[in-house]
Design an enzyme around this catalytic site. Structure first.
Site, PDB file in Angstrom:
ATOM      1  N   CYS A 185      -0.026  21.413   4.999  1.00  0.00           N
ATOM      2  CA  CYS A 185      -0.003  19.960   5.082  1.00  0.00           C
ATOM      3  C   CYS A 185       1.277  19.417   4.440  1.00  0.00           C
ATOM      4  CB  CYS A 185      -1.237  19.362   4.413  1.00  0.00           C
ATOM      5  SG  CYS A 185      -1.449  19.893   2.707  1.00  0.00           S
TER       6      CYS A 185
ATOM      7  N   CYS B  94       0.836  -1.199   0.000  1.00  0.00           N
ATOM      8  CA  CYS B  94       0.000   0.000   0.000  1.00  0.00           C
ATOM      9  C   CYS B  94       0.872   1.250   0.000  1.00  0.00           C
ATOM     10  CB  CYS B  94      -0.914  -0.025   1.223  1.00  0.00           C
ATOM     11  SG  CYS B  94      -1.713   1.535   1.583  1.00  0.00           S
TER      12      CYS B  94
ATOM     13  N   TYR C 206      -7.962  29.667   0.393  1.00  0.00           N
ATOM     14  CA  TYR C 206      -8.020  28.218   0.170  1.00  0.00           C
ATOM     15  C   TYR C 206      -9.023  27.654   1.191  1.00  0.00           C
ATOM     16  CZ  TYR C 206      -3.455  29.431  -1.849  1.00  0.00           C
ATOM     17  OH  TYR C 206      -2.425  30.027  -2.539  1.00  0.00           O
TER      18      TYR C 206
ATOM     19  N   GLN D 207     -11.426  17.990   5.746  1.00  0.00           N
ATOM     20  CA  GLN D 207     -10.309  17.348   6.459  1.00  0.00           C
ATOM     21  C   GLN D 207     -10.666  15.909   6.815  1.00  0.00           C
ATOM     22  OE1 GLN D 207      -7.366  18.534   6.800  1.00  0.00           O
ATOM     23  NE2 GLN D 207      -7.511  20.758   6.680  1.00  0.00           N
TER      24      GLN D 207
ATOM     25  N   ASP E 207      -4.478  28.160   3.884  1.00  0.00           N
ATOM     26  CA  ASP E 207      -4.430  26.703   4.056  1.00  0.00           C
ATOM     27  C   ASP E 207      -4.334  26.047   2.675  1.00  0.00           C
ATOM     28  OD1 ASP E 207      -4.712  24.118   4.946  1.00  0.00           O
ATOM     29  OD2 ASP E 207      -6.796  24.312   5.594  1.00  0.00           O
TER      30      ASP E 207
ATOM     31  N   CYS F 180       0.961   3.985   4.788  1.00  0.00           N
ATOM     32  CA  CYS F 180       1.412   4.158   6.166  1.00  0.00           C
ATOM     33  C   CYS F 180       2.904   3.859   6.286  1.00  0.00           C
ATOM     34  CB  CYS F 180       0.630   3.232   7.095  1.00  0.00           C
ATOM     35  SG  CYS F 180      -1.090   3.688   7.293  1.00  0.00           S
TER      36      CYS F 180
END
Ligand code: SAH
Length: 387
Positions: free
Chosen positions: A337, A11, A241, A212, A310, A14
């Site tokens: 982010c 994947c 944004y 989010q 943002d 993670c």
């Protein structure tokens, strides 16, 4: 501590699988410090008490096997090979179950799964979104054509197994693209969107709007960002944004007026509805590129006291930042982010009259390598300028 996820390698979502949560937090804080400490003090990262199953948005790609079975899962990292996934440690568990049911129903209803190579077939992806506070659940069936055989019975069977589904939308994506969603949505059941609550406000979220993915941490993130802005009730605030208007609407009660700008049409439509749902009148939303919008504002000699920004992972643009600087707000609260593009943008702000008063990392994405951070920027030499 849960077992290490068996899909982790293929994947790739993670990166921190198998690493204790405390260590993950230390690692993220260390990375942020390395990149950003030259700009301002990096505070302790805000982590989660329970870092599992936080994702309110779950996406799966579907594939037909030769024996007629349908598998659902994710693309193997960097490829278009589908890795079947039954459950995920960071996704909402009920959403995962809904996807399993859709897989089963697709087989029994003989729905043709889209084949990327031949372009043949209908159903491509499934997207499930849940409202953590409201319990509402949106299922988006992404199909290559608006014709979905026996759609009413399909939806009925799905709702029978999962009564918590409040709405089902058929999204048409007939393009050969990496984007999951197409532009056209056909409501098959319910209102076509979900609502959720954050920081005491209620928000409508349409299928194509950004929201989010970790609502619990988002409440902390927004609370901290608004606290850092130190609003007194007199300010003219820009929420750039702004997505569906979350930050601006939550901040509005502490400000004189709020101006929101966002590129995505659906998100802006949601933002306008959201101001009505919450009875907030001192907010205006504009659908535009944030850079173009600010260039125009600055050219007209408009001012602002506080700018929340943002931007997406690519960060902001020089057009946007130079216009902010021209408008001269006392404070810029930058929510990022992506620490890499944040570093680039902080370089620009700090070379052009602003100073970073501190950086507050927030773990919005446990087990992944991503990290959110808020930076408070203030205009330098505020008093000297007036002498
Ligand atoms: N502040 C919101 C959204 C943040 S995500 C929230 O917390 O929910 C970033 C948003 O920027 C997305 O909604 C995306 O559609 C929007 N966006 C991307 N590029 C943009 C641009 N050039 N101008 C304005 N908005 C943009």
């Amino acid at each position: 501590m849960l077992e290490k996820c068996s899909y982790a390698k293929k994947c790739g979502g993670c990166r921190y699988q198998g690493i204790p949560y405390e260590k993950q937090l230390q690692e993220k804080e260390r990375n942020i410090k390395k990149l950003l400490k030259s700009y301002g003090k990096v505070h302790t990262i805000a982590g989660m008490e329970n870092p599992y199953h936080y994702r309110n948005k779950v996406h799966a790609v579907l594939k037909h096997m030769r024996n007629g079975d349908v598998i659902s899962g994710i693309y193997e990292e960097g490829t278009h090979k589908v890795v079947p996934v039954e459950c995920c440690q960071i996704e909402d568990q009920e959403a995962d179950q809904v996807i399993q049911t859709i897989r089963k129903l697709a087989k029994s209803f003989k729905i043709k799964i889209y084949n990327e190579d031949s372009g043949y077939g209908t159903l491509r992806h499934v997207l499930v979104r849940t409202g953590r506070k409201t319990g509402e659940m949106l299922v988006v069936l992404v199909a290559a054509s608006p014709v979905f055989p026996s759609k009413n019975n399909f939806v009925k069977a799905l709702r029978k197994e999962h009564p918590s589904i409040t709405t089902v939308v058929l999204n048409v994506n007939d393009r050969n693209t990496n984007m999951v969603l197409g532009d056209r949505n056909i409501v098959l059941y319910g209102k076509g969107y979900i609502e959720d609550e954050l920081c005491g406000c209620r928000f409508r979220i349409s299928p194509n709007s950004f929201y989010q993915v970790n609502p619990q941490q988002t409440e902390y993130l927004y609370g901290k960002a608004i606290e850092l802005a130190g609003l007194s009730g007199k300010e003219r605030v820009i929420d750039a944004y702004c997505g569906i208007g979350t930050i601006g609407l939550i901040a509005a009660s502490g400000a004189k007026e709020v101006i929101g700008v966002e590129l995505n049409k659906d998100a802006v439509r949601d933002a306008v509805v959201n101001s009505k749902i919450n009875g907030i009148r001192n907010v205006k939303f504009y659908q535009k590129d944030a850079g173009d919008f600010l260039v125009e504002m600055a050219a007209q000699g408009e001012k602002a006291d506080v700018v929340f920004m943002d931007p997406p992972r690519a960060g902001s643009s020089e057009a946007f930042m130079s216009s902010v600087i021209q408008m001269g707000p006392e404070k810029v609260v930058y929510i990022s982010c992506n620490p890499q593009t944040l570093a680039r943008d902080l370089e620009y702000f700090t070379k052009n009259g602003y100073q970073a008063k501190g950086i507050w990392p927030v773990d919005l994405f446990p087990f992944t390598s991503h990290c959110e951070a808020i930076t408070l920027l203030e205009k330098k030499n505020r008093k000297q300028g007036r002498r």
